[in-house]
Design an enzyme around this catalytic site. Structure first.
Site, PDB file in Angstrom:
ATOM      1  N   CYS A   1      12.422  28.226 -24.343  1.00 39.17           N
ATOM      2  CA  CYS A   1      13.599  28.816 -23.706  1.00 39.17           C
ATOM      3  C   CYS A   1      14.592  27.740 -23.283  1.00 39.17           C
ATOM      4  O   CYS A   1      15.157  27.807 -22.196  1.00 39.17           O
ATOM      5  CB  CYS A   1      13.177  29.628 -22.488  1.00 39.17           C
ATOM      6  SG  CYS A   1      12.198  31.034 -22.953  1.00 39.17           S
ATOM      7  N   ASP A   2      14.761  26.719 -24.090  1.00 39.28           N
ATOM      8  CA  ASP A   2      15.756  25.697 -23.795  1.00 39.28           C
ATOM      9  C   ASP A   2      16.745  25.703 -24.944  1.00 39.28           C
ATOM     10  O   ASP A   2      16.351  25.617 -26.111  1.00 39.28           O
ATOM     11  CB  ASP A   2      15.088  24.325 -23.673  1.00 39.28           C
ATOM     12  CG  ASP A   2      16.056  23.282 -23.145  1.00 39.28           C
ATOM     13  OD1 ASP A   2      17.178  23.191 -23.697  1.00 39.28           O
ATOM     14  OD2 ASP A   2      15.706  22.569 -22.202  1.00 39.28           O
TER      15      ASP A   2
END
Ligand SMILES: *Cc1c(COP(=O)(O)O)cnc(C)c1O
Length: 377
Positions: free
Chosen positions: A325-326
Site C-alpha cells: 500500500c505504498d
C-alpha cells in the site's frame, strides 16, 4: 536466465509465495570466467550483492576473497571459511569500534576516502593496510554510485600521506566505475587517476602497491552485455597503458557480475486492472515489488527480463507494480513494460537476472509481507 536446474526445482518443490532461486553452478561458472578474464587480479566478491551462506561457502572454497562493509559481513565471510587475510573492509564509512572489532578478528585491509577515517584506523588498527578510494564520473553505468564514496585524486595523495605519517601501510588506490557498467573504457579513465596518485606519492618515497578496480561488471538484463573476457582485455590494456611494465597488484570486486544471472525470482500476478474503461495501458500487480526485493527498479534503473507462459503471443504495454500500500511501489510506469495480452490473474511469472541485490534489499515485513525467501541449489 532460468536454468534447467531452477525450472526443475520450481516444478517439483512448488514453493508458495514469491521466492528467489539461485543456481550455484552459474556462480561457479562466473567465478571461473573472472579468473580467466583477469588472471593476475585477486577476486574479492562483494558480499552485499548476495550473502547467502551457500554462495559464500562455494566462493571461499574456490579461493575467492571477500569485500565486506560491516562486522556482520566480515563474520559471514569467516563463517563461510574465508581466512582474515582474504577479507577486505571496503566500506569507507565505519564506526571506530567496528574497525577495532574487525582488527581483532584479523582484518588488515581497510578502505578510506578522507583523513578523518585514516585517523580512526590509526587509533584502533595499528599498522593496517589502507587504500584510498577516488571518485569516478560513473558515466556509462546503469546504477551509478554518485559522489558518496571517494575523493578527488589530489586529496587521495594527502590521505595516503597522512596514513603513512600515522604508521599505517599506505597500500593503494581504489575506485568503482559504477554498477552495471557497460562502457569498457570506464576503467581506463579511473586507472589514469590511480596512476597519478601512484606517481605523485612515489616522488615523496611512498610506494603504493595495489589498485582495487572495484565492481561494475554487468549482468545481462534485456540487452546483451560484453563478456567477462572483453572486460579483462580492456582493463589489462588500460593497466599497461598507464603503468607500463610496473604493474601493481590488482583486485576486482564483482558483486552483480558474480551472482546476478544465477538467480530467478518466481512471482505471481495478483491483479490486472485499468484505471478507466478506455485506458489502453493495463496495470499488472505482482506479489513482489520495490519493497519485496526489486529496489533496483528505483527510477526504472534496472529493467529485469520477465518470462511468462504466454510469451510469443501478442503483447501490450503494462504498468508493473508491487502489492504493498505504498504508491512508490511501482516498478515500471514511465516506460511501460510489454506483457502478453493473455496474461491473467494467478499466472506465475519468472523475473530473471535477480541473483544480486534482491534478498538484501527486501523489507522485513512491510504491510505484513514476508521478506523475500531464497533457495540456493
Ligand atoms: C557494491 C560494491 C561492489 C560491487 O559492485 P557491483 O557493481 O555489484 O559489481 C564492489 N566494491 C564495493 C566497494 C562496493 O561497495
Amino acid at each position: 536466465m532460468a536454468t534447467q536446474r531452477i525450472l526443475d526445482f520450481l516444478a517439483t518443490r512448488r514453493p508458495s509465495g514469491p521466492c528467489l532461486v539461485v543456481d550455484l553452478d552459474v556462480v561457479r561458472d562466473n567465478f571461473r570466467a573472472f579468473e580467466k578474464a583477469l588472471p593476475d587480479s585477486k577476486i574479492y566478491y562483494a558480499v552485499k550483492a548476495n550473502p547467502a551462506p551457500e554462495i559464500l561457502r562455494l566462493l571461499a572454497a574456490m579461493g575467492s576473497s571477500f569485500d565486506t562493509a560491516s562486522v556482520a559481513e566480515v563474520e559471514m565471510a569467516m563463517d563461510a571459511g574465508a581466512p582474515a587475510d582474504r577479507i577486505s573492509f571496503g566500506n569507507t564509512i565505519k564506526k571506530e569500534r567496528d574497525i577495532a572489532r574487525a582488527y581483532q578478528l584479523g582484518i588488515r585491509l581497510f578502505a578510506v576516502d578522507c583523513v578523518e577515517e585514516v585517523e580512526k584506523i590509526a587509533r584502533v588498527a595499528p599498522g593496517a593496510r589502507v587504500f584510498c578510494r577516488v571518485l569516478t564520473d560513473g558515466e556509462g553505468a546503469e546504477w551509478p554510485l554518485s559522489r558518496k564514496f571517494g575523493c578527488v585524486p589530489a586529496m587521495a595523495v594527502d590521505v595516503l600521506r597522512r596514513a603513512r605519517e600515522l604508521g599505517l601501510d599506505a597500500y593503494g588506490v581504489s575506485f568503482h566505475v559504477g554498477s552495471q557498467q557497460t562502457d569498457l573504457t570506464a576503467w581506463d579513465r579511473a586507472l589514469a587517476d590511480a596512476k597519478r596518485v601512484f606517481a605523485t606519492l612515489a616522488e615523496e618515497g611512498i610506494v603504493l602497491k595495489m589498485v582495487n578496480m572495484g565492481g561494475g561488471f554487468p549482468t545481462r538484463y534485456l540487452r546483451d552485455v560484453p563478456a567477462a573476457q572483453a572486460y579483462g582485455q580492456a582493463i589489462f590494456s588500460a593497466l599497461r597503458k598507464h603503468f607500463g611494465n610496473a604493474l601493481p597488484e590488482t583486485i576486482i570486486e564483482p558483486g552483480r557480475g558474480m551472482v546476478g544471472n544465477a538467480g530467478v525470482i518466481k512471482s505471481e500476478v495478483v491483479l490486472i486492472s485499468k484505471k478507466a474503461d478506455n485506458d489502453n495501458v493495463r496495470w499488472v500487480f505482482l506479489d513482489i515489488g520495490k519493497f519485496g526485493g526489486l529496489a533496483e527498479t528505483m527510477d526504472e534503473a534496472i529493467r529485469y527480463p520477465i518470462v511468462t507462459a504466454h510469451d510469443g503471443g501478442e503483447t501490450a504495454p503494462c504498468v508493473l507494480a508491487g502489492p504493498t500500500c505504498d504508491s512508490a511501489d511501482v516498478m515500471y510506469e514511465k516506460t511501460p513494460y510489454p506483457l502478453p495480452l493473455s496474461l491473467t490473474i494467478g499466472d506465475e511469472v519468472l523475473i530473471e537476472g535477480t541473483g544480486a541485490y534482491t534478498t538484501t534489499y527486501s523489507a522485513v515485513a512491510f504491510n505484513g509481507f514476508e521478506p523475500l525467501r531464497s533457495y540456493v541449489i
